[in-house]
Design an enzyme around this catalytic site. Structure first.
Site, short mmCIF file in Angstrom:
data_model
loop_
_atom_site.label_atom_id
_atom_site.label_comp_id
_atom_site.label_asym_id
_atom_site.label_seq_id
_atom_site.Cartn_x
_atom_site.Cartn_y
_atom_site.Cartn_z
N LYS A 158 0.84 -1.19 0.00
CA LYS A 158 0.00 0.00 0.00
C LYS A 158 0.87 1.24 0.00
O LYS A 158 1.98 1.23 0.56
CB LYS A 158 -0.91 0.03 1.24
CG LYS A 158 -1.75 1.30 1.37
CD LYS A 158 -2.57 1.35 2.65
CE LYS A 158 -3.31 2.69 2.75
NZ LYS A 158 -4.12 2.79 3.98
N GLU A 208 -9.09 12.39 12.60
CA GLU A 208 -8.38 11.19 13.05
C GLU A 208 -7.47 11.43 14.25
O GLU A 208 -6.46 12.15 14.15
CB GLU A 208 -7.56 10.60 11.90
CG GLU A 208 -6.88 9.29 12.27
CD GLU A 208 -6.30 8.58 11.07
OE1 GLU A 208 -5.77 7.47 11.24
OE2 GLU A 208 -6.38 9.13 9.95
#
Length: 404
Positions: A158, A208
């Site tokens: 990723k 977040e």
């Protein structure tokens, strides 16, 4: 609301939230002034600091040690624990912008203040903004396609690729007004405005939490896997359900949660990780979310120790980290600076809150540089990731009255 602490060099840490005084949190938001002030609002508290009593030095010592030694040296037996507040950049060897403020004011969370429901002043006509996409969407899409090809060949798992918008105005932008609109749009999130370098201000509203420590308890809230919101209620619900069932997004999220688990485990005596993610929403996006809780292994493990072990998570960098960083360096034609770093505070007791610096911009003179990224995995498509970054830009574009 606590009284300001005015003893230079001994600015005290935030007290525990007290009974709400209507208007106390919003008053701190309204009092923010760019330059000497630092503002941070979290779901637990609102902080406004003024001036700088001491800066965290940049040298060969680990950042956690530099912070700890500075705070220990400023501690006084008859005063609350002093704190540092500011931003840590994406690159580990870049200077952090952390300082002990001269004064600290604190209040309960913005979301608990009834006055936060009052609408913010609309931004001025955005026709004066000149907008430059960097890189252009087709160039960004090509970088995504190249990364996908390498992942399908088994090189890595990723990478998070970002792009920017550079907005230039005829006059210096009104940062306090932008901060006010960001905070009122998502009062339950993490809103911040802090100096990030000489002449620069990092401003944003992140969804977040990287990690928080309070006593021996820790909380982390990794987000990965996203979908844009819709103004149509039925379509908005459909997108939320689709995100919860998306194999691509669930895989991306699982990679991040596993990395968080492995990073925190050596520092914890106990760690609880839910098996499946839930959803969180902002004004513009749905996100897959997992709330990780636990207990630190001992009082010597500080909030910044935990945050440094996590930073950067695969949610903002990729995996393996070293390979993802090299792909980012080769693919992004700009320096991320504080974007995808962390912003927050820590006191001399080791308590603190650190937030992932996303949905943000860096202001310098008449220019705002906006950042947005997307997690790229082997199942990604250039069109979908380009659209995701465009949706994420909306948080800040709405705050400044500009359009992409």
């Amino acid at each position: 609301m606590t009284a300001p602490v005015s003893d230079p060099g001994l600015a005290a840490g935030p007290t525990a939230p007290t009974a709400l005084t209507p208007g106390a949190a919003v008053a701190l938001l309204d009092d923010y002034r760019a330059g000497a002030d630092r503002f941070l609002a979290t779901p637990r508290r609102t902080l406004l600091t003024h001036g700088t009593a001491a800066e965290v030095p940049h040298d060969e010592r680990p950042l956690t040690r530099r912070v700890s030694e500075l705070l220990t040296g400023l501690r006084r037996p008859d005063r609350p624990a002093p704190l540092v507040l500011g931003a840590v950049p994406f690159l580990p060897d870049a200077p952090a912008a952390l300082a002990v403020p001269a004064t600290v004011r604190s209040a309960p969370a913005l979301a608990e203040d009834p006055l936060i429901a009052l609408p913010a002043q609309d931004p001025a006509d955005g026709a004066g903004w000149q907008v430059r996409e960097w890189p252009a969407p087709e160039v960004y899409g090509a970088a995504v396609a190249a990364a996908v090809a390498r992942m399908r060949a088994g090189e890595f798992d990723k990478v998070v690729l970002a792009r920017t918008l550079e907005l230039t105005a005829p006059d210096d932008p009104d940062l306090p007004a932008m901060l006010n609109r960001l905070a009122r749009r998502d009062p339950s999130g993490y809103t911040f405005a802090v100096p990030s370098a000489p002449g620069r201000t990092l401003i944003g509203a992140s969804p977040e939490l990287l990690v928080a420590r309070r006593g021996d308890r820790l909380t982390a809230n990794p987000l990965a896997g996203s979908a844009p919101r819709s103004a149509d209620l039925a379509e908005d619900v459909r997108r939320a359900v689709a995100l919860l069932e998306s194999p691509k997004d669930l895989h991306e999220h699982a990679v991040v949660v596993d990395a968080v688990r492995r990073a925190l485990a050596p520092l914890c005596g106990r760690l609880e990780v839910p098996e499946r993610p839930t959803l969180v929403r902002t004004a513009t996006m749905w996100h897959l979310s997992t709330t990780v809780t636990g207990e630190v292994a001992g009082p010597e493990v500080t909030a910044l120790d935990l945050a440094s072990a996590l930073h950067p998570t695969p949610a903002v960098c990729g995996t393996p980290t070293d390979v993802a960083r090299s792909v980012i360096a080769a693919s992004e034609p700009f320096d991320r600076g504080a974007y995808t770093g962390m912003v927050g505070w820590q006191d001399a007791d080791g308590d603190g809150e650190w937030v992932v610096t996303i949905r943000c911009a860096e202001a310098e003179g008449r220019t705002l540089r906006l950042f947005a990224g997307a997690g790229v995995v082997a199942q990604s498509s250039p069109e979908a990731e380009t659209a995701e970054t465009a949706a994420k830009f909306r948080t800040f574009l709405d705050a400044v009255g500009a359009a992409l």
